[in-house]
Write a protein that holds these residues in place. Sequence first.
Motif, mmCIF file in Angstrom:
data_model
loop_
_atom_site.group_PDB
_atom_site.id
_atom_site.type_symbol
_atom_site.label_atom_id
_atom_site.label_comp_id
_atom_site.label_asym_id
_atom_site.label_seq_id
_atom_site.Cartn_x
_atom_site.Cartn_y
_atom_site.Cartn_z
ATOM 1 N N ARG A 94 0.827 -1.213 0.000
ATOM 2 C CA ARG A 94 0.000 0.000 0.000
ATOM 3 C C ARG A 94 0.866 1.270 0.000
ATOM 4 O O ARG A 94 2.071 1.223 0.240
ATOM 5 N N GLU A 110 0.019 -8.813 2.444
ATOM 6 C CA GLU A 110 -0.363 -7.420 2.263
ATOM 7 C C GLU A 110 0.403 -6.560 3.248
ATOM 8 O O GLU A 110 0.442 -6.861 4.443
ATOM 9 N N GLY A 112 0.475 -2.861 4.723
ATOM 10 C CA GLY A 112 -0.434 -1.731 4.845
ATOM 11 C C GLY A 112 0.218 -0.381 4.590
ATOM 12 O O GLY A 112 1.442 -0.246 4.527
ATOM 13 N N ALA A 115 3.466 1.236 6.259
ATOM 14 C CA ALA A 115 4.127 0.165 7.019
ATOM 15 C C ALA A 115 5.577 0.031 6.566
ATOM 16 O O ALA A 115 5.951 0.451 5.467
ATOM 17 N N LYS A 128 -0.836 -10.389 6.855
ATOM 18 C CA LYS A 128 -1.414 -9.053 6.713
ATOM 19 C C LYS A 128 -0.694 -8.116 7.693
ATOM 20 O O LYS A 128 -0.821 -8.272 8.906
ATOM 21 N N ILE A 129 0.050 -7.187 7.134
ATOM 22 C CA ILE A 129 0.734 -6.173 7.936
ATOM 23 C C ILE A 129 -0.135 -4.926 7.908
ATOM 24 O O ILE A 129 -0.444 -4.406 6.834
ATOM 25 N N GLY A 130 -0.535 -4.471 9.077
ATOM 26 C CA GLY A 130 -1.445 -3.333 9.151
ATOM 27 C C GLY A 130 -0.773 -2.011 8.844
ATOM 28 O O GLY A 130 0.457 -1.916 8.781
ATOM 29 N N PRO A 131 -1.587 -0.973 8.671
ATOM 30 C CA PRO A 131 -1.038 0.355 8.412
ATOM 31 C C PRO A 131 -0.097 0.786 9.542
ATOM 32 O O PRO A 131 -0.385 0.544 10.722
ATOM 33 N N GLU A 133 2.696 -0.248 10.689
ATOM 34 C CA GLU A 133 3.352 -1.246 11.531
ATOM 35 C C GLU A 133 4.756 -1.516 11.009
ATOM 36 O O GLU A 133 4.991 -1.512 9.797
ATOM 37 N N TRP A 135 7.550 -4.458 10.828
ATOM 38 C CA TRP A 135 7.728 -5.902 10.959
ATOM 39 C C TRP A 135 9.144 -6.252 10.579
ATOM 40 O O TRP A 135 9.731 -5.645 9.681
#
Length: 171
Positions: A94, A110, A112, A115, A128-131, A133, A135
């Motif tokens: 994203r 995904e 975010g 991220a 799924k990596i959130g907005p 974040e 990692w």
Amino acid sequence: MAIIKSVRGFTPVIGKDCFLAENAVIIGDVTMGDECSVWFSTVLRGDVNTITIGNRVNIQDGSVLHTLYQKSTIEIGNDVSIGHNVVIHGAKIRDYALIGMGAVVMDDAEVGEGAIVAAGAVVLSRTKIGPHELWGGAPAKFIKMVEPEKAKEMNEKIARNYLMYSKWYEE
């Protein structure tokens, strides 16, 4: 000039003011927005499925983008930075995200908005990596939240820098 190759009736579509390094390879069903840069020894292989790239995306040296036949596609938003030697295979990245050097992002993962995937991280399929974040690790795990404004500011700066670097090669 970069190698731009049609395959299976698909010809890459490159936006305005993009820099393509001489030994970058762009194949097949690839659509790239404006002011992007694809650096040396990078491969965007849209031979088996679609790769869609937004505006002001920089894909740095040695990276490889590919998909699974009839199963996964790549979608990359705007102002995304993909570090050196990254592998993205059928994932969604994203806006304002940063993929660190040497990271791997697998099918149906995904990342975010805003991220960050740390250098060397391995993001497994369907993660799924959130907005906003951060990692890292192998396999990648959540580390902490990133301040939204800092992430956006950082990636806009990197995008501007890579646009500037690309202009050096026009001379």
